[in-house]
Design an enzyme around this catalytic site. Structure first.
Site: not given
Length: 184
Positions: A64, A140, A142, A92, A37, A114
Site C-alpha cells: 500500500r 495489471e 496489482e 474482486e 470543508r 466520514p
C-alpha cells in the site's frame, strides 16, 4: 438525519482522478458562520470475508503506497460505475484470490472516514469457496500473495499491527463474535 446541517454555499472541484476526486466546499454552519470543508468523493467499495470450510480466512498481502508498507487484508476493491456491490464482491474475490463461492451475503456497509470522505464500504461474507478454473487474475497494476489464516491467528496479527486496516479488523472481529455466539 440533518441535525447540525452545514449548507453548501460554494463548491469547487480541485482534482478529479481515476479513483477519487477532491473538492473544497464553503459552508454555512448552524450558527450562521462560514467555514471550509475539504471532501474526498469516492465511488464506494466492497470487502469480502472469504471463509473456507475449515474456518480459515483467505487474505491477500499487498503493498500500500500510501502507507509505504505491505498489509495483510481481506480481498477488496472499488465499485465500477453502475455496478451492484454484490457483483463487485464476486469479481474482486475471483480477481484477487482465484476463488468463486456458492454464497455471497451482505453483512453491513460502513463509512471509512466520514470526517473528510464519502467512501462507503459494503462488507460481504463468501462461503462455499471453490477454485476457479479460468480465473481472470489480478489487475495489471496489482500484485498480491494469498494467505490463509485462522481467526485466532488474525486476532494476533491485528494486535501486532500486521493486519492494520479497518475493514479487515472489522471482518475478523465479526467472525470472532460469531464463533463466541455459536459456542455460548
Amino acid at each position: 438525519m440533518k441535525k447540525f446541517e452545514e449548507k453548501t454555499i460554494k463548491s469547487e472541484t480541485l482534482f478529479k482522478g481515476k479513483v477519487i476526486s477532491l473538492k473544497v466546499d464553503d459552508v454555512q454552519l448552524p450558527n450562521g458562520k462560514t467555514s471550509k470543508r475539504e471532501i474526498i468523493n469516492h465511488p464506494g467499495a466492497v470487502a469480502v470475508l472469504a471463509v473456507k470450510e475449515d474456518g480459515k480466512i483467505i487474505m491477500v498481502e499487498q503493498y500500500r503506497k500510501a502507507l509505504e508498507r505491505s498489509l495483510l487484508e481481506i480481498p477488496a476493491g472499488k465499485l465500477d460505475e453502475g455496478e451492484e456491490p454484490k457483483v463487485t464482491a464476486e469479481r474482486e474475490l475471483e480477481e484477487e484470490t482465484g476463488y468463486g463461492c456458492k454464497s455471497m451475503s451482505h453483512l453491513i456497509s460502513f463509512y471509512t472516514s466520514p470526517g473528510f470522505a464519502d467512501e462507503l464500504v459494503h462488507l460481504y461474507i463468501a462461503e462455499g469457496l471453490y477454485v476457479m478454473e479460468d480465473s481472470k487474475g489480478t489487475d495489471e497494476d496489482e500484485f498480491v500473495e494469498l494467505v490463509e489464516i485462522t481467526v485466532d491467528e488474525a486476532l494476533n496479527l491485528i494486535k501486532n499491527q500486521v493486519i492494520y486496516d479497518a475493514k479487515t479488523s472489522y471482518a475478523v472481529q465479526y467472525l470472532q463474535l460469531q464463533q463466541a455466539l455459536k459456542n455460548s
